[in-house]
Motif scaffolding. Structure first.
Motif, mmCIF file in Angstrom:
data_model
loop_
_atom_site.group_PDB
_atom_site.id
_atom_site.type_symbol
_atom_site.label_atom_id
_atom_site.label_comp_id
_atom_site.label_asym_id
_atom_site.label_seq_id
_atom_site.Cartn_x
_atom_site.Cartn_y
_atom_site.Cartn_z
ATOM 1 N N ALA A 146 -3.866 2.670 -8.024
ATOM 2 C CA ALA A 146 -3.769 1.408 -7.296
ATOM 3 C C ALA A 146 -5.159 0.837 -7.005
ATOM 4 C CB ALA A 146 -3.013 1.615 -5.985
ATOM 5 N N GLY A 147 -5.326 -0.459 -7.298
ATOM 6 C CA GLY A 147 -6.594 -1.126 -7.046
ATOM 7 C C GLY A 147 -7.683 -0.795 -8.038
ATOM 8 N N GLN A 148 -7.355 -0.085 -9.115
ATOM 9 C CA GLN A 148 -8.347 0.273 -10.128
ATOM 10 C C GLN A 148 -8.167 -0.585 -11.377
ATOM 11 O OE1 GLN A 148 -8.930 4.499 -10.875
ATOM 12 N NE2 GLN A 148 -8.028 5.025 -8.887
ATOM 13 N N ALA A 149 -9.220 -0.648 -12.178
ATOM 14 C CA ALA A 149 -9.196 -1.400 -13.437
ATOM 15 C C ALA A 149 -9.898 -0.581 -14.507
ATOM 16 C CB ALA A 149 -9.857 -2.759 -13.264
ATOM 17 N N THR A 156 -1.142 -4.591 -15.058
ATOM 18 C CA THR A 156 -1.482 -5.627 -16.017
ATOM 19 C C THR A 156 -2.074 -5.032 -17.284
ATOM 20 O OG1 THR A 156 -2.265 -6.838 -14.067
ATOM 21 C CG2 THR A 156 -2.652 -7.849 -16.230
ATOM 22 N N LEU A 157 -1.582 -5.449 -18.427
ATOM 23 C CA LEU A 157 -2.264 -5.154 -19.687
ATOM 24 C C LEU A 157 -3.350 -6.197 -19.846
ATOM 25 C CD1 LEU A 157 -2.589 -3.622 -22.326
ATOM 26 C CD2 LEU A 157 -0.851 -5.115 -23.331
ATOM 27 N N SER A 158 -4.560 -5.850 -19.438
ATOM 28 C CA SER A 158 -5.672 -6.780 -19.487
ATOM 29 C C SER A 158 -6.533 -6.482 -20.717
ATOM 30 C CB SER A 158 -6.475 -6.703 -18.182
ATOM 31 O OG SER A 158 -7.463 -7.707 -18.125
ATOM 32 N N HIS A 162 -5.157 -2.978 -13.186
ATOM 33 C CA HIS A 162 -5.431 -3.677 -14.441
ATOM 34 C C HIS A 162 -5.905 -2.654 -15.469
ATOM 35 C CE1 HIS A 162 -5.060 -7.154 -11.972
ATOM 36 N NE2 HIS A 162 -6.261 -7.082 -11.435
ATOM 37 N N VAL A 163 -5.191 -2.532 -16.567
ATOM 38 C CA VAL A 163 -5.584 -1.635 -17.650
ATOM 39 C C VAL A 163 -6.357 -2.463 -18.666
ATOM 40 C CG1 VAL A 163 -4.751 -0.071 -19.434
ATOM 41 C CG2 VAL A 163 -3.555 -0.215 -17.240
ATOM 42 N N ARG A 164 -7.612 -2.071 -18.930
ATOM 43 C CA ARG A 164 -8.516 -2.899 -19.729
ATOM 44 C C ARG A 164 -8.937 -2.211 -21.031
ATOM 45 N NH1 ARG A 164 -12.742 -4.775 -14.935
ATOM 46 N NH2 ARG A 164 -11.500 -6.520 -14.081
#
Length: 274
Positions: A176-179, A87-89, A122-124
């Motif tokens: 995986a599972g990281q943000a 996700t581009l968060s 999720h990439v924030r």
């Protein structure tokens, strides 16, 4: 096969480039495939068709989902056997409290994806370096950029660095599972960013002239920015005056190299200001 939504956007193009360079098979989704101008070998399709068959991973750009959620995309991804969603968060998800529509939108999207049962990352990122494009018209017309809060700090990140992290997450399970929260390598005021742009363009000195927040809001809403988003952005700018932005180490940790500077971004995009 990796599917990239928003493939002709500011981040999506770089994601496609990163994946192609890594030897991945890419299907790029865009509203106008005929105008995509993507690298040779990339399969281009319409966003609305959601062709996810054969895909192992999907890059989700929330701009294509604004106001409607990810339900249809996630259902199709599950049906097609997709394993991984990136996700581009936004780092705005970390700001609690009312009046944060950007954070609310991305937080809801993250929750929806996590509930899907698919492997996620999720990439924030924080402020995009490309936010400076809002000044392009003024710079083409003269040597003064007028805007709010000259001493507001951000740490603008080059969109190519966001894409490099996203591509790493799409290709393997390391994230995986990281943000990861991403930033550029420098905290800069709006006034400093304009000075750097002038140097990249060979046009120093450009200068930033501060205008009242009310006038800036009128300009933003008059240009099509929803009022709640304009208010949220101006509030964040006001709170960052005189407060250097936090610099995240995540880009370098994940990619193995320092993040690109705002000066590098300005040099890469000089043509947009001339």
């Amino acid at each position: 096969m990796i599917v990239v939504t928003g493939a002709t956007g500011k981040v999506g193009r770089y994601v496609v480039d990163e994946l192609v360079a890594a030897g991945a098979e890419v299907r790029a989704l865009t509203r106008d495939p005929d105008a995509a101008r993507l690298p040779e070998g990339v399969r281009v399709a319409r966003t609305e068709d959601l062709p996810l068959e054969g895909a192992e991973a999907v890059f989700v750009n929330p701009a294509v989902l604004w106001g409607k959620g990810a339900g249809e995309l996630l259902s199709e991804a599950t049906r097609a056997g997709v394993r991984r969603v990136v996700t581009l968060s936004s780092s705005a998800v970390l700001f609690e409290g009312p009046g944060n529509p950007i954070g609310d939108h991305h937080r809801a999207l993250e929750a929806e994806i996590e509930a899907s049962g698919l492997t996620w990352t999720h990439v924030r990122p924080g402020a995009f370096a490309s936010n400076a494009l809002q000044w392009a018209g003024q710079i083409r017309e003269g040597d003064v950029v007028r805007g709010p809060y000259a001493e507001a700090h951000t740490a603008p990140i080059h969109e190519a660095d966001i894409a490099a992290v996203a591509a790493r997450a799409l290709i393997g399970d390391d994230l995986a599972g990281q943000a990861p929260v991403l930033s550029g390598p420098q905290s800069l005021t709006f006034a400093e960013q304009v000075t750097i742009l002038g140097e990249a363009l060979g046009r120093p000195p450009l200068r930033y002239e501060e205008i009242p927040a009310e006038a800036a809001r009128e300009g933003m809403t008059g240009g099509g920015v929803p009022a709640d988003i304009a208010d949220s952005l101006l509030r964040m700018f006001a709170e960052s005056v005189g407060r250097p932005a936090e610099i995240s180490p995540e880009t370098e940790r994940i990619t193995g190299r320092p993040g690109r500077t705002f000066a590098q971004w300005a040099s890469d995009h000089a043509a947009a200001f001339s």
